[in-house]
Design an enzyme around this catalytic site. Structure first.
Site, short mmCIF file in Angstrom:
data_model
loop_
_atom_site.label_atom_id
_atom_site.label_comp_id
_atom_site.label_asym_id
_atom_site.label_seq_id
_atom_site.Cartn_x
_atom_site.Cartn_y
_atom_site.Cartn_z
N ARG A 82 3.22 50.95 -3.39
CA ARG A 82 3.88 51.14 -4.69
C ARG A 82 4.60 49.87 -5.08
O ARG A 82 5.11 49.16 -4.22
CB ARG A 82 4.95 52.21 -4.56
CG ARG A 82 4.53 53.59 -4.84
CD ARG A 82 5.72 54.52 -4.65
NE ARG A 82 6.28 54.91 -5.93
CZ ARG A 82 5.81 55.94 -6.64
NH1 ARG A 82 4.79 56.65 -6.21
NH2 ARG A 82 6.36 56.27 -7.79
N GLU A 135 0.61 62.06 -14.33
CA GLU A 135 1.08 63.39 -14.69
C GLU A 135 1.85 63.24 -16.00
O GLU A 135 2.72 62.38 -16.10
CB GLU A 135 2.02 63.92 -13.58
CG GLU A 135 2.43 65.34 -13.87
CD GLU A 135 3.36 65.94 -12.82
OE1 GLU A 135 3.59 65.32 -11.77
OE2 GLU A 135 3.85 67.06 -13.10
N LYS A 144 10.00 58.64 -12.09
CA LYS A 144 10.01 59.24 -13.42
C LYS A 144 11.14 60.25 -13.57
O LYS A 144 11.70 60.40 -14.65
CB LYS A 144 8.67 59.93 -13.69
CG LYS A 144 7.65 58.97 -14.28
CD LYS A 144 6.43 59.70 -14.78
CE LYS A 144 5.61 60.17 -13.61
NZ LYS A 144 4.34 60.78 -14.01
P1 ATP Z 1 6.96 59.55 -9.86
O1 ATP Z 1 7.02 59.70 -8.39
O2 ATP Z 1 7.95 58.62 -10.43
O3 ATP Z 1 6.87 60.85 -10.60
P2 ATP Z 1 4.21 59.45 -9.79
O4 ATP Z 1 3.50 58.71 -8.73
O5 ATP Z 1 4.33 60.89 -9.50
O6 ATP Z 1 5.58 58.82 -10.11
P3 ATP Z 1 2.08 59.75 -11.60
O7 ATP Z 1 2.11 59.95 -13.06
O8 ATP Z 1 1.61 60.88 -10.77
O9 ATP Z 1 3.54 59.29 -11.19
O10 ATP Z 1 1.30 58.44 -11.22
C1 ATP Z 1 0.00 58.15 -11.64
C2 ATP Z 1 -0.57 57.10 -10.73
O11 ATP Z 1 0.23 55.93 -10.74
C3 ATP Z 1 -0.66 57.57 -9.29
O12 ATP Z 1 -1.92 57.22 -8.78
C4 ATP Z 1 0.43 56.82 -8.60
O13 ATP Z 1 0.07 56.54 -7.28
C5 ATP Z 1 0.56 55.54 -9.43
N1 ATP Z 1 1.92 55.01 -9.39
C6 ATP Z 1 3.05 55.63 -9.78
N2 ATP Z 1 4.13 54.86 -9.55
C7 ATP Z 1 3.68 53.71 -9.02
C8 ATP Z 1 4.30 52.49 -8.57
N3 ATP Z 1 5.62 52.33 -8.63
N4 ATP Z 1 3.50 51.51 -8.09
C9 ATP Z 1 2.17 51.67 -8.03
N5 ATP Z 1 1.53 52.78 -8.44
C10 ATP Z 1 2.26 53.80 -8.92
MG MG Z 2 2.45 61.51 -8.95
#
Ligand code: ATP
Ligand code: MG
Length: 582
Positions: free
Chosen positions: A286, A59, A296
């Site tokens: 994760r 995102e 984020k």
């Molecule tokens: P946040 O919860 O911090 O906003 P997010 O998962 O919403 O992080 P996205 O930009 O939606 O962030 O993530 C893109 C991809 O990266 C998704 O498929 C998510 O599952 C993966 N991802 C995000 N954070 C992690 C992490 N700490 N470890 C492994 N994969 C991750």
């Molecule tokens: Mg996400």
């Protein structure tokens, strides 16, 4: 602004495993984890026509962090290993927080990390028309309805675990009325948040995600791409699986907090009657790191509240922060490869990541001398104005890196803590009457000091042994310490940032506190007036060198006057393992 229930991505799972030995958290060795095994099986059995396609779906509401690197390595790695492809999709369904500079930055960071998406980047917002059409189809089929209740009421009625859901009084509206209202939502006839479109599934399902989840909410916010074309926006759940399907994704990999959403992912796809095999979602753990926050939202807060200089501050766990800090992209890839892909969340030691950085830099980095906290040494028997050039190895790990010449004169800088008036036991460096070796230079013996009014040493007087050039004497005399130095008149002056952990505790935010209360007030120390060997005037922006005895230091990407300490020399990961074995 409360934008309605279930409108954003789920929050990350909070359960965290025990402090990890990386091997024990690994269900299988890297390369053969359960996701890769399943995908390999799928290709063999001819599922999806033998095709493998993954996507990485960030995102654009923040920059990529090291957790994303794990997802990226899996999405791209798996596709490549099985002869498939991986595309980049911006999951841009929340207009308030999404911005073009994140789009550009994410692409730059992905490239830096060493991955190339198949084709042009894709955007969930490109599918807004298609998603809208499909939503009308669901309404016509009696599988979605407009709910006139506010977000709070809807959320309340969802119930909870063991707490029954309550059906909305608007649940049994006629299709035609739903369609009319949904069209009116789209054309802007209703206030923000006054109505939503919900899927009509099952208000008593044990899986809360299936209790009539929200598909659209009304939000008058300018979208960075579609601008003012839309006042209704699809939720993550409604957009994600359908976007996967449109792109031809076969294996949709995401982190564990989406497990409960899988049933909903499948339900939507089943209703749509697509003319091909439906994509499948699989979840993995994760990545969490000690002393680090990877949400984020929290990272954005650090930036907004000025706790760091920006998303690319070298203390940030973002790819651009780590890059500015001097972490080679290859060391990040090696780290995520090592920790592998598992089904349970676990917390990894940041020292393990650092050990990959150190190993890599040990091979690559040129050795240079730099004095961070200088004190003057004057060699009293050195001929006036004489300058010689001594030879020093550029990198003992890499013969091909060759030698360099370092100017040596009668006035030098050494580190303040390499001299003590009264040396404690086991202190072998310089002190009155004591002889030490200057790295690649001569033996010197301290004979006298100058002090200021309060008795602090301001200058050290030494004699040198002319026969000790290169670090040994004809009589084979031994000294117990070798220290680094820089010729005073040849030195260049720079600022150096030293870093400590950004967060004090291993698990910031533990016990339900705001992680920002765990910030380390001393996470950065800036030293000005550091004295560096003249060859360091030629480093390229971002280049990392080893300052001998001190650690690895990266030249700033923009400011040629600044260096950042990437990582120290001591292998703390080895120490942690030793302690655990005891
Ligand atoms: P946040 O919860 O911090 O906003 P997010 O998962 O919403 O992080 P996205 O930009 O939606 O962030 O993530 C893109 C991809 O990266 C998704 O498929 C998510 O599952 C993966 N991802 C995000 N954070 C992690 C992490 N700490 N470890 C492994 N994969 C991750
Ligand atoms: Mg996400």
């Amino acid at each position: 602004m409360n934008s309605g229930p279930n409108t954003t991505n789920p929050s990350p799972a909070t359960s965290i495993g025990t402090q990890s030995d990386p091997d024990s958290s690994n269900e299988a060795s890297a390369g053969t984890d359960f996701i890769r095994a399943k995908a390999a099986q799928d290709t063999e059995s001819g599922k999806f026509g033998g095709r493998v396609q993954t996507r990485f779906p960030p995102e654009p509401n923040g920059y990529l962090h090291i957790g994303h690197a794990k997802a990226i390595a899996l999405d791209f790695g798996l596709a490549e290993e099985l002869g498939g492809k991986c595309n980049l999709r911006f999951d841009d369904t929340n207009p308030e927080t999404e911005e073009q500079h994140f789009i550009d930055g994410i692409q730059a960071d992905l490239e830096w990390l060493g991955f190339k998406p198949a084709g042009e980047p894709k955007y969930a917002s490109d599918y807004f028309d298609q998603l809208y059409t499909w939503a009308e189809q669901l309404i016509e089929a009696g599988k979605a309805y407009v709910d006139d209740q506010d977000a709070e009421t809807i959320s309340e009625q969802r119930g909870g675990f063991g707490k029954p859901g309550i059906e909305s009084p608007f649940r049994n509206r006629e299709s035609e009325e739903n369609l009319r209202l949904f069209r009116a939502m789209k054309s802007g006839e209703f206030e923000d948040g006054s109505r939503v479109l919900r899927a009509k599934i099952d208000m008593q399902n044990d899986n809360m995600q299936l209790r009539d989840p929200v598909m659209y909410r009304i939000k008058r916010a300018k979208h960075y791409r579609t601008e003012d074309s839309w006042v209704i926006y699809p939720t993550y759940d409604w957009a994600h699986g359908q976007s996967d399907a449109i792109e031809g994704v076969t294996h949709s990999l995401c982190s564990l907090e989406f497990s409960d959403h899988r049933a909903l992912y499948d339900w939507f796809l089943e209703q749509l009657d697509l003319p091909f095999e439906k994509p499948e979602q699989t979840e993995f753990a994760r990545l969490s790191l000690t002393h680090t926050v990877l949400s984020k939202r929290k990272l954005a807060e650090l930036v907004e509240l000025g706790h760091v200089d920006g998303w690319d501050d070298p203390r940030m766990p973002t790819l651009r922060g780590l890059r500015r800090r001097g972490y080679p992209a290859s060391s990040i890839r090696a780290f995520v490869d090592k920790i592998g892909v598992a089904r349970t969340n676990s917390l990894h030691d940041i020292e393990l990541l650092e050990s990959f950085v150190r190993t890599e830099l040990n091979q690559q980095a040129l050795r240079r001398m730099a004095v961070l906290r200088p004190i003057k040494v004057t060699i009293t028997n050195w001929p006036d104005d004489k300058v010689v050039e001594v030879e020093a190895k550029n990198n003992p790990e890499d013969e091909a890196a060759g030698m360099r010449r370092v100017p040596f004169s009668g006035e030098l800088w050494i580190e303040q803590d390499d001299f003590k008036m009264e040396p404690p036991p086991k202190y072998y460096r310089l002190s009155p009457g004591r002889e030490v070796r200057l790295r690649a230079g001569y033996y010197i013996t301290a004979t006298d000091v100058a002090t200021d009014a309060s008795g602090n040493v301001t200058e050290i007087f030494c004699t040198y042994d002319p026969e000790s050039e290169g670090g040994s004497t004809p009589d084979g005399r031994k000294v117990k310490a070798t220290i680094h130095w820089v010729s005073a008149s040849h030195a260049i002056t720079r600022s150096v940032n030293l870093y400590e952990r950004l967060f004090v505790p291993g698990a910031p935010g533990e016990g339900g506190v705001d992680p920002l209360t765990n910030l380390n007030p001393n996470s950065r120390e800036t030293l000005v007036g550091c004295k560096l060997e003249p060859a360091l005037a030629d480093v390229a922006p971002g280049q990392v060198v080893q300052f001998e005895r001190l650690g690895y230091f990266a030249a700033d990407l923009d400011d040629p006057e600044v260096f950042h300490r990437t990582v120290g020399l001591r292998d703390e990961w080895a120490n942690i393992q030793k302690r655990r074995q005891k």
